[in-house]
Design a protein around this motif. Sequence first.
Motif, mmCIF file in Angstrom:
data_model
loop_
_atom_site.group_PDB
_atom_site.id
_atom_site.type_symbol
_atom_site.label_atom_id
_atom_site.label_comp_id
_atom_site.label_asym_id
_atom_site.label_seq_id
_atom_site.Cartn_x
_atom_site.Cartn_y
_atom_site.Cartn_z
ATOM 1 N N HIS A 26 -50.178 -11.171 21.109
ATOM 2 C CA HIS A 26 -49.117 -11.005 19.876
ATOM 3 C C HIS A 26 -48.674 -9.468 20.035
ATOM 4 N N GLU A 29 -46.675 -9.443 23.611
ATOM 5 C CA GLU A 29 -45.460 -10.223 23.356
ATOM 6 C C GLU A 29 -44.402 -9.458 22.859
ATOM 7 N N SER A 166 -40.673 -13.438 14.328
ATOM 8 C CA SER A 166 -41.445 -14.674 14.749
ATOM 9 C C SER A 166 -42.611 -14.934 13.659
ATOM 10 N N PHE A 168 -46.146 -16.270 14.225
ATOM 11 C CA PHE A 168 -47.043 -16.589 15.309
ATOM 12 C C PHE A 168 -48.010 -17.757 14.753
ATOM 13 N N HIS A 169 -48.495 -17.590 13.425
ATOM 14 C CA HIS A 169 -49.179 -18.543 12.701
ATOM 15 C C HIS A 169 -48.895 -18.869 11.242
ATOM 16 N N SER A 173 -46.714 -13.121 10.609
ATOM 17 C CA SER A 173 -45.340 -12.988 11.013
ATOM 18 C C SER A 173 -45.197 -11.575 11.515
ATOM 19 N N CYS A 174 -44.149 -11.703 12.138
ATOM 20 C CA CYS A 174 -43.851 -10.156 12.784
ATOM 21 C C CYS A 174 -42.121 -9.935 12.942
#
Length: 185
Positions: A26, A29, A166, A168-169, A173-174
């Motif tokens: 992550h 990315e 995003s 991710f799970h 979040s990001c």
Amino acid sequence: MGRVSVEKLGLDNSESIEYASVSYRHIIEMLNRIPVDKSKSTLLDYGCGKGRVLVIASADRFKRIIGVEISRLISTARENIHGMRHRETEDVVLEQCDAAEYDIPLDVNIIFFFNPFRGSTLISVVEKIRSSYEKSPRDIFIIFFNNDHFEKAIISHHWLSKIYQSDFHHNISCGLYRTFPYGKN
């Protein structure tokens, strides 16, 4: 890895959030989403903990990397940086201090957070970012994992814009944010 509670970190600030690390995948990315020449970029990691982001970034060729950490985890970050075998960035600085008091160098153009604090501490840090930006107008990219507190802190800051989000799970979040060109905000 695991989590380390605020109490075990030796912190008495109710705005601090427990230590946890984000996955290498992550981090990479999100760093790769930033359209900059890394060799001309300075990365600042707020709440650098044990230094995972610093180690990943150091394997690339950044101009400079800075880690800011208030807890005793900074000693582990120092060990991790010094123990690297394939380090490409030589200029890595670790500052043990309160993030709200840290003045951001004017060459910082990438700022990384893995949700280290919230509330007035986060608001103070956002003001420090804005102050640095106003003193030296430039593109600044901010990566903020688990960015719900950050979203609240910047709601009235029109000099920043979210350019990517995003999840991710279900629990990670990001958001990726960018300053507006100076004078157009």
